[in-house]
Design a protein around this motif. Structure first.
Motif, PDB file in Angstrom:
ATOM      1  N   GLY A 163       0.795  -1.208   0.000  1.00 28.60           N
ATOM      2  CA  GLY A 163       0.000   0.000   0.000  1.00 28.60           C
ATOM      3  C   GLY A 163       0.834   1.267   0.000  1.00 28.60           C
ATOM      4  O   GLY A 163       2.073   1.223  -0.033  1.00 28.60           O
ATOM      5  N   CYS A 164       0.154   2.412   0.039  1.00 29.19           N
ATOM      6  CA  CYS A 164       0.852   3.695  -0.065  1.00 29.19           C
ATOM      7  C   CYS A 164       0.023   4.788   0.592  1.00 29.19           C
ATOM      8  O   CYS A 164      -1.206   4.837   0.406  1.00 29.19           O
ATOM      9  CB  CYS A 164       1.090   4.028  -1.539  1.00 29.19           C
ATOM     10  N   ASN A 165       0.692   5.671   1.339  1.00 26.45           N
ATOM     11  CA  ASN A 165       0.023   6.803   1.983  1.00 26.45           C
ATOM     12  C   ASN A 165       0.092   8.073   1.155  1.00 26.45           C
ATOM     13  O   ASN A 165      -0.492   9.086   1.533  1.00 26.45           O
ATOM     14  CB  ASN A 165       0.627   7.068   3.362  1.00 26.45           C
ATOM     15  N   HIS A 166       0.844   8.053   0.054  1.00 23.68           N
ATOM     16  CA  HIS A 166       0.915   9.222  -0.817  1.00 23.68           C
ATOM     17  C   HIS A 166      -0.304   9.239  -1.729  1.00 23.68           C
ATOM     18  O   HIS A 166      -0.974   8.231  -1.930  1.00 23.68           O
ATOM     19  CB  HIS A 166       2.201   9.192  -1.645  1.00 23.68           C
ATOM     20  N   ARG A 167      -0.576  10.393  -2.280  1.00 22.98           N
ATOM     21  CA  ARG A 167      -1.713  10.531  -3.185  1.00 22.98           C
ATOM     22  C   ARG A 167      -1.286  11.258  -4.451  1.00 22.98           C
ATOM     23  O   ARG A 167      -1.891  12.255  -4.850  1.00 22.98           O
ATOM     24  CB  ARG A 167      -2.863  11.292  -2.488  1.00 22.98           C
ATOM     25  N   CYS A 168      -0.227  10.748  -5.074  1.00 19.74           N
ATOM     26  CA  CYS A 168       0.197  11.337  -6.344  1.00 19.74           C
ATOM     27  C   CYS A 168      -0.992  11.310  -7.307  1.00 19.74           C
ATOM     28  O   CYS A 168      -1.660  10.277  -7.437  1.00 19.74           O
ATOM     29  CB  CYS A 168       1.374  10.567  -6.921  1.00 19.74           C
ATOM     30  N   THR A 169      -1.258  12.424  -7.955  1.00 22.12           N
ATOM     31  CA  THR A 169      -2.526  12.564  -8.679  1.00 22.12           C
ATOM     32  C   THR A 169      -2.642  11.657  -9.888  1.00 22.12           C
ATOM     33  O   THR A 169      -3.744  11.425 -10.383  1.00 22.12           O
ATOM     34  CB  THR A 169      -2.729  14.028  -9.109  1.00 22.12           C
ATOM     35  N   PHE A 170      -1.508  11.127 -10.368  1.00 24.22           N
ATOM     36  CA  PHE A 170      -1.535  10.247 -11.543  1.00 24.22           C
ATOM     37  C   PHE A 170      -1.657   8.779 -11.181  1.00 24.22           C
ATOM     38  O   PHE A 170      -1.834   7.930 -12.061  1.00 24.22           O
ATOM     39  CB  PHE A 170      -0.266  10.428 -12.384  1.00 24.22           C
ATOM     40  N   CYS A 171      -1.572   8.430  -9.898  1.00 17.42           N
ATOM     41  CA  CYS A 171      -1.317   7.043  -9.494  1.00 17.42           C
ATOM     42  C   CYS A 171      -2.545   6.367  -8.902  1.00 17.42           C
ATOM     43  O   CYS A 171      -3.205   6.900  -8.006  1.00 17.42           O
ATOM     44  CB  CYS A 171      -0.160   7.014  -8.494  1.00 17.42           C
ATOM     45  N   ILE A 172      -2.824   5.166  -9.363  1.00 13.84           N
ATOM     46  CA  ILE A 172      -3.965   4.383  -8.901  1.00 13.84           C
ATOM     47  C   ILE A 172      -3.634   3.523  -7.680  1.00 13.84           C
ATOM     48  O   ILE A 172      -4.525   3.026  -6.986  1.00 13.84           O
ATOM     49  CB  ILE A 172      -4.483   3.477 -10.055  1.00 13.84           C
ATOM     50  N   VAL A 173      -2.343   3.360  -7.367  1.00 14.92           N
ATOM     51  CA  VAL A 173      -1.923   2.396  -6.347  1.00 14.92           C
ATOM     52  C   VAL A 173      -2.625   2.583  -5.002  1.00 14.92           C
ATOM     53  O   VAL A 173      -3.107   1.597  -4.415  1.00 14.92           O
ATOM     54  CB  VAL A 173      -0.391   2.405  -6.179  1.00 14.92           C
ATOM     55  N   PRO A 174      -2.719   3.805  -4.428  1.00 13.08           N
ATOM     56  CA  PRO A 174      -3.369   3.918  -3.118  1.00 13.08           C
ATOM     57  C   PRO A 174      -4.818   3.456  -3.119  1.00 13.08           C
ATOM     58  O   PRO A 174      -5.346   3.074  -2.072  1.00 13.08           O
ATOM     59  CB  PRO A 174      -3.268   5.421  -2.810  1.00 13.08           C
ATOM     60  N   TYR A 175      -5.457   3.490  -4.290  1.00  9.40           N
ATOM     61  CA  TYR A 175      -6.876   3.159  -4.370  1.00  9.40           C
ATOM     62  C   TYR A 175      -7.108   1.677  -4.623  1.00  9.40           C
ATOM     63  O   TYR A 175      -8.219   1.176  -4.397  1.00  9.40           O
ATOM     64  CB  TYR A 175      -7.529   4.003  -5.474  1.00  9.40           C
ATOM     65  N   VAL A 176      -6.098   0.974  -5.092  1.00 13.55           N
ATOM     66  CA  VAL A 176      -6.255  -0.459  -5.331  1.00 13.55           C
ATOM     67  C   VAL A 176      -5.464  -1.307  -4.327  1.00 13.55           C
ATOM     68  O   VAL A 176      -5.729  -2.501  -4.193  1.00 13.55           O
ATOM     69  CB  VAL A 176      -5.855  -0.843  -6.773  1.00 13.55           C
ATOM     70  N   ARG A 177      -4.518  -0.682  -3.625  1.00 16.97           N
ATOM     71  CA  ARG A 177      -3.739  -1.424  -2.625  1.00 16.97           C
ATOM     72  C   ARG A 177      -3.918  -0.869  -1.214  1.00 16.97           C
ATOM     73  O   ARG A 177      -3.384  -1.434  -0.262  1.00 16.97           O
ATOM     74  CB  ARG A 177      -2.253  -1.432  -2.990  1.00 16.97           C
ATOM     75  N   GLY A 178      -4.636   0.227  -1.092  1.00 21.61           N
ATOM     76  CA  GLY A 178      -4.939   0.753   0.220  1.00 21.61           C
ATOM     77  C   GLY A 178      -3.776   1.505   0.842  1.00 21.61           C
ATOM     78  O   GLY A 178      -2.758   1.768   0.203  1.00 21.61           O
ATOM     79  N   PRO A 179      -3.912   1.869   2.125  1.00 24.45           N
ATOM     80  CA  PRO A 179      -2.868   2.627   2.807  1.00 24.45           C
ATOM     81  C   PRO A 179      -1.642   1.772   3.110  1.00 24.45           C
ATOM     82  O   PRO A 179      -1.682   0.538   3.012  1.00 24.45           O
ATOM     83  CB  PRO A 179      -3.553   3.082   4.098  1.00 24.45           C
ATOM     84  N   GLU A 180      -0.576   2.444   3.501  1.00 22.21           N
ATOM     85  CA  GLU A 180       0.685   1.762   3.801  1.00 22.21           C
ATOM     86  C   GLU A 180       0.527   0.796   4.969  1.00 22.21           C
ATOM     87  O   GLU A 180      -0.025   1.143   6.009  1.00 22.21           O
ATOM     88  CB  GLU A 180       1.750   2.809   4.126  1.00 22.21           C
ATOM     89  N   LYS A 181       1.033  -0.424   4.778  1.00 21.03           N
ATOM     90  CA  LYS A 181       1.016  -1.454   5.821  1.00 21.03           C
ATOM     91  C   LYS A 181       2.399  -2.079   5.863  1.00 21.03           C
ATOM     92  O   LYS A 181       2.854  -2.636   4.861  1.00 21.03           O
ATOM     93  CB  LYS A 181      -0.038  -2.522   5.496  1.00 21.03           C
TER      94      LYS A 181
END
Length: 452
Positions: A163-181
């Motif tokens: 997951g990822c806690n950043h919200r880079c405007t081009f990136c789908i990762v936080p929305y499909v992998r959730g927050p950082e764990k």
């Protein structure tokens, strides 16, 4: 459907980033632990799982095409289970079941622990199967305690974070992998020691923003130092870091610990401050350059690579030129280059329609960037011809009698040698380069000394 009641054959086909590759190994490990047999091609399988990427539209189109091909196997064997897992599954969800009605299972990256149960539920009614979507994002799921099914070899990718806690405007990762764990440091170190017992001497720590890792009073520099000091570990790498978390403490560990390789992947994404703000990257070009100067001062021989996106919505021609100027100024050893791909669900999709750059212009910018990047890489590599490098032999080369390996600085080297040397270290002189790859010759009697 199966050969017998106890043996079920599974084939996992993975697309996308190294995190996806690691997830594929995780799924295989989970299923193997439950008695499934992992097979090498879909024709042998009773269950086919296509493990997917959602970063770019092209990747999703490719997966849909591949799944359509696999439907041919299902026509021959109606009991075949076809599943789509990973980021694309999480992003598209139930829509995938409508687009591809022959798909039985859609499962997101936080649900793999329940994969055997999901497949088993589908198996119970092979002729009257209902499609199943398992898509809940679970804030605590980091798959601690589960083992991957890794292929044999001297190197291993080791996930420490999901997951990822950043919200880079081009990136789908936080929305499909959730927050950082983050996984516990004890669990990570235990796995490293187990890898050493299995013959692994090089590990790459893996995370979406790997150097933001922090858990139980252990931050990433602490963890990197501890992994580098595990007996039997000879090389440590990590990817992908975020520039804002490249700190003096991290650079100090990289410089001091012998096992940490002289290589850093540092995604810049753009060479223009307005574009970086619109991307929500949280650093300026000047701050990025300061980080690079700090790294090169501490580790003069370091090899740097980067990621660059061109044609982000609103990027002007002059702002694109700023990115080219950054490339010439930094002179990255390698660059992974992309043109912006609109991802439904990301903030960049809400930018004004007139900001979006035409396909033709985006392609022109990408091609120019690629030419600049390859030219710089070729010049750097040509200057390194003649060096003697420690090479970890990873596999056989393309031609008979060839070996392929990497230097500590992550440069690919091909040379002639005994096939039995795969997994060992040798000292190799770099004799010439194709621009991307070196051709070398092993130094006679050159078993590379184990670093302390």
């Amino acid at each position: 459907m199966f050969q017998n009641a106890s043996v079920k054959r599974v084939y996992v086909e993975t697309y996308g980033c190294q995190m996806n590759v690691s997830d594929g190994e995780l799924m295989e490990g989970i299923l193997a632990a439950r008695g499934y047999e992992i097979v090498g091609n879909p024709e042998e399988a009773d269950v086919v799982l296509v493990n997917t990427c959602a970063i770019r539209e092209h990747a999703e189109r490719r997966v849909l095409g591949r799944v359509s091909q696999l439907n041919g196997l299902k026509r021959e064997n109606p009991d075949l289970v076809i599943g789509i897992t990973g980021c694309m599954a999480q992003r598209m969800g139930d829509d995938l079941l409508e687009k591809a009605p022959f798909v039985d299972l859609v499962m997101g990256p936080d649900s793999y622990r329940s994969l055997p149960q999901a497949i088993g539920g589908l198996d119970n009614k092979p002729r009257e199967r209902k499609q199943l979507a398992v898509l809940a994002l679970q804030s605590e799921e980091n798959y601690q305690g589960l083992e991957q099914r890794r292929s044999e070899g001297p190197s291993a990718w080791l996930p420490i974070q999901r997951g990822c806690n950043h919200r880079c405007t081009f990136c789908i990762v936080p929305y499909v992998r959730g927050p950082e764990k983050n996984r516990s440091p004890e669990d990570i170190l235990k796995e490293v020691r187990g890898l050493v017992k299995d013959g692994v001497s090089e590990v790459t720590l893996l995370g979406q923003t790997v150097n933001s890792y922090s858990l139980e009073d252990v931050d990433f520099p602490d963890l990197l130092r501890q992994v580098a000091r595990v007996p039997g570990i000879r090389r440590v790498r990590f990817t992908s870091p975020h520039p804002i978390d490249v700190t003096p403490r991290l650079v100090e560990v990289m410089a001091i610990e012998d096992a940490v390789c002289e290589q850093l992947h540092l995604p810049a994404q753009s060479g223009n401050n307005r574009t970086l703000r619109r991307m929500l990257r949280r650093y300026t070009v000047e701050q990025l350059l300061e980080k690079i100067e700090m790294v090169r001062e501490a580790i003069p021989d370091i090899a740097l690579s980067t990621d660059i996106i061109v044609a982000f919505p609103g990027e002007t021609e002059e702002e694109f030129r700023d990115t080219l100027r950054l490339m010439h100024r930094v002179r990255f050893d390698d660059a992974f280059t992309y043109k912006y791909s609109l991802r439904e669900g990301t903030p960049a999709t809400r930018l004004p329609e007139e900001d979006f750059i035409s396909f033709g212009e985006a392609q022109t910018r990408l091609e120019e960037l690629i030419d600049v990047s390859r030219g710089i890489r070729a010049e750097i590599n040509q200057d390194e011809v003649g060096r003697i490098e420690e090479v970890l032999i990873e596999k056989h080369g393309r031609h008979k009698g060839q070996l392929l390996g990497r230097t500590r600085r992550n440069k690919v080297v091909v040379f002639d040698g005994d096939p039995a040397l795969v997994g060992e270290y040798r000292r190799v002189q770099l004799e010439r380069t194709t621009g991307a790859t070196f051709i070398g010759t092993e130094i006679p009697g050159s078993v590379a000394a184990v670093r302390a």
